[in-house]
Each structure stands twice: as structure tokens, then as C-alpha cells.
Design an enzyme around this catalytic site. Structure first.
Site, PDB file in Angstrom:
ATOM      1  N   LYS A 142      15.683 -14.793  10.240  1.00 57.61           N
ATOM      2  CA  LYS A 142      14.623 -14.160  11.011  1.00 57.61           C
ATOM      3  C   LYS A 142      15.144 -13.680  12.361  1.00 57.61           C
ATOM      4  O   LYS A 142      14.966 -12.514  12.733  1.00 57.61           O
ATOM      5  CB  LYS A 142      13.455 -15.131  11.213  1.00 57.61           C
ATOM      6  CG  LYS A 142      12.296 -14.529  12.010  1.00 57.61           C
ATOM      7  CD  LYS A 142      11.186 -15.537  12.216  1.00 57.61           C
ATOM      8  CE  LYS A 142      11.538 -16.520  13.293  1.00 57.61           C
ATOM      9  NZ  LYS A 142      10.392 -17.392  13.670  1.00 57.61           N
ATOM     10  N   ASP A 160       8.355 -13.697   9.965  1.00 55.07           N
ATOM     11  CA  ASP A 160       7.790 -14.807  10.730  1.00 55.07           C
ATOM     12  C   ASP A 160       6.497 -15.237  10.045  1.00 55.07           C
ATOM     13  O   ASP A 160       6.190 -14.785   8.939  1.00 55.07           O
ATOM     14  CB  ASP A 160       7.573 -14.407  12.190  1.00 55.07           C
ATOM     15  CG  ASP A 160       6.443 -13.403  12.382  1.00 55.07           C
ATOM     16  OD1 ASP A 160       5.922 -12.876  11.370  1.00 55.07           O
ATOM     17  OD2 ASP A 160       6.074 -13.146  13.548  1.00 55.07           O
TER      18      ASP A 160
END
Length: 248
Positions: A142, A160
């Protein structure tokens, strides 16, 4: 209330489960186009001046808000403008600067190790490759994709909590593992669109498609969403749930 307003959020006649692959791709891309029109200024809401700053603030943003990270950023980088300076930072001083963000001891440890690794293995520079970034202490896919997409212009999908929630609500995937979500959603869109797709979903998740009470009646993509009705559908009620954050 106009009829047009009422029909905006109606569930598609055919259930998402009956979609062909082509239909899914078309619906997904339609949703992204509408979100792009809704959020023309969508971008990362973390302030940064260079790849090192973006990497650091992204690490710091875990379990806190972008607004709080942005508030400590000027003091942090005035004291430690690059990886070499941060790697040599006094632990107590660094903890004091990032203390307002919470979990400051663990985050200080991450920054010290991350900076040291950059100095040792990359001459203090942030590498522009996913395989190198994820080897850095405290950096997962991420964070790596945030840096690649926003600091280097290299397409990446940032999964996310908002992105994952919306991808499932839109019926794009049933996966819950972030890496599997990344691959499943990435297959629906051209690679060049991945970074902005991430911004669109994250902005929409923060503003309208909330976790507990999505503002369905105020949603610009309700017409194509199989989860319409998960939150209030009345436009007046839904409007009270719409939030703004950062630059919105």
C-alpha cells in the site's frame, strides 16, 4: 422532490451476480468516470515535496489522519530533510516531534530503520521500484504504491480500508486480502488509470461511502451500485452525512 432525483439511486435491474465479465468492466469504468467528474481535484491528501517526504508521511499516516500528519510535517523535515539526517536522529527528539500522531515509539523505530536502510542500500534515495520499496522496513504494498503513483508517476493501486470497502460494495470483487483486491480490481482497469482510481475511491470513501452509514441518497454512483440502500436513501437525510476532508 423530482422524479429524476428519486431514480438516481435505484438498483440496476439485473443483479451484479448475473453480470458478464464485459458488463462488470463497463460498469466499473463507468463508476470511475463519474467519480472522476465528482472529485476533479482528487489526489493524495498528504503534503510532500519529494519522494522521501512522501514515503515518511505515508508511514506516519497509519492509524491517524492525514491532517495530523500534515501538521507535524514542517517541523519534522526542517529537522531531518533527508534519509541521512533522519537515520542519525536522536530518538527522543524524533519521538517528541511525531508524538501527536500516536504510536510514536513504534513509528520512530520505523523511521529510523527505514532511513538507515535507504542510506545503506540506496544511497539515501527512495527507489522507484515496487520490489525495492517493499523490502524497506515498515513499507508494504500500500505504502509502496502511494509513493510510486504520486512521487514517480508509476501506476499503482492503493488498497487502504476505503478502497477495499468500496471495491466490495461496488461488486468488483469479494476478496478481503488487500493484495488479492489489488490484483482483482487492477484487472478491470487500464494500468494508466490505477493511481487516479485509487484517489477516486479513497476520496469517495472518506466523503460519502462511509463504513457504518454510507450516504446512499447523496451518492453520484448509486445508479450503478449493487449495495445501494446500505445507508439512508433519502437525499435530505443522506446530505447530512456527507463529509469533507483535506482539500475537498
Amino acid at each position: 422532490m423530482s422524479t429524476a432525483r428519486r431514480t438516481l439511486g435505484r438498483v440496476p435491474a439485473a443483479p451484479v451476480a448475473a453480470e458478464t465479465r464485459t458488463g462488470l468492466v463497463r460498469r466499473a469504468r463507468k463508476i470511475d468516470r463519474v467519480l472522476a467528474e465528482t472529485y476533479p481535484d482528487a489526489t493524495t491528501e498528504l503534503d510532500f515535496d519529494d519522494p522521501f517526504q512522501l514515503l515518511v508521511v505515508t508511514v506516519l499516516s497509519a492509524q491517524t489522519t492525514d491532517k495530523r500528519v500534515n501538521a507535524v510535517r514542517p517541523k519534522l523535515f526542517a529537522a531531518y530533510p533527508d534519509a541521512k539526517a533522519m537515520a542519525a536522529a536522536d530518538r527522543a527528539t524524533l519521538e517528541g516531534i511525531i508524538g501527536p500522531l500516536g504510536f510514536f515509539r513504534a513509528k520512530t523505530e520505523s523511521l529510523l530503520k527505514l532511513s538507515a536502510a535507504l542510506v545503506e542500500h540506496h544511497d539515501g534515495q527512495v527507489p522507484p521500484r515496487l520490489e525495492d520499496l517493499v523490502k524497506l522496513p515498515g513499507v508494504g504494498r500500500k505504502t509502496a504504491n502511494v509513493v510510486l503513483g504520486n512521487a514517480f508517476g508509476i501506476p499503482g493501486i492503493t488498497v487502504d480500508t476505503h478502497f477495499g470497502r468500496l471495491a466490495r460494495r461496488f461488486g468488483w470483487t469479494e476478496e478481503t486480502d488487500p493484495v488479492k483486491v489489488e490484483h482483482a480490481v487492477g484487472a478491470l482497469f487500464p494500468k494508466k488509470d490505477w493511481t487516479m482510481l485509487s484517489h477516486h475511491l479513497i476520496w469517495h470513501g472518506r466523503r460519502i461511502c462511509h463504513s457504518q452509514k454510507p450516504a446512499c441518497g447523496a451518492c453520484p454512483v448509486a445508479k450503478w451500485c449493487p449495495s445501494y440502500g446500505a445507508g439512508p436513501t433519502d437525499p435530505v437525510v443522506a446530505a447530512t452525512l456527507v463529509k469533507t476532508e483535506g482539500r475537498a
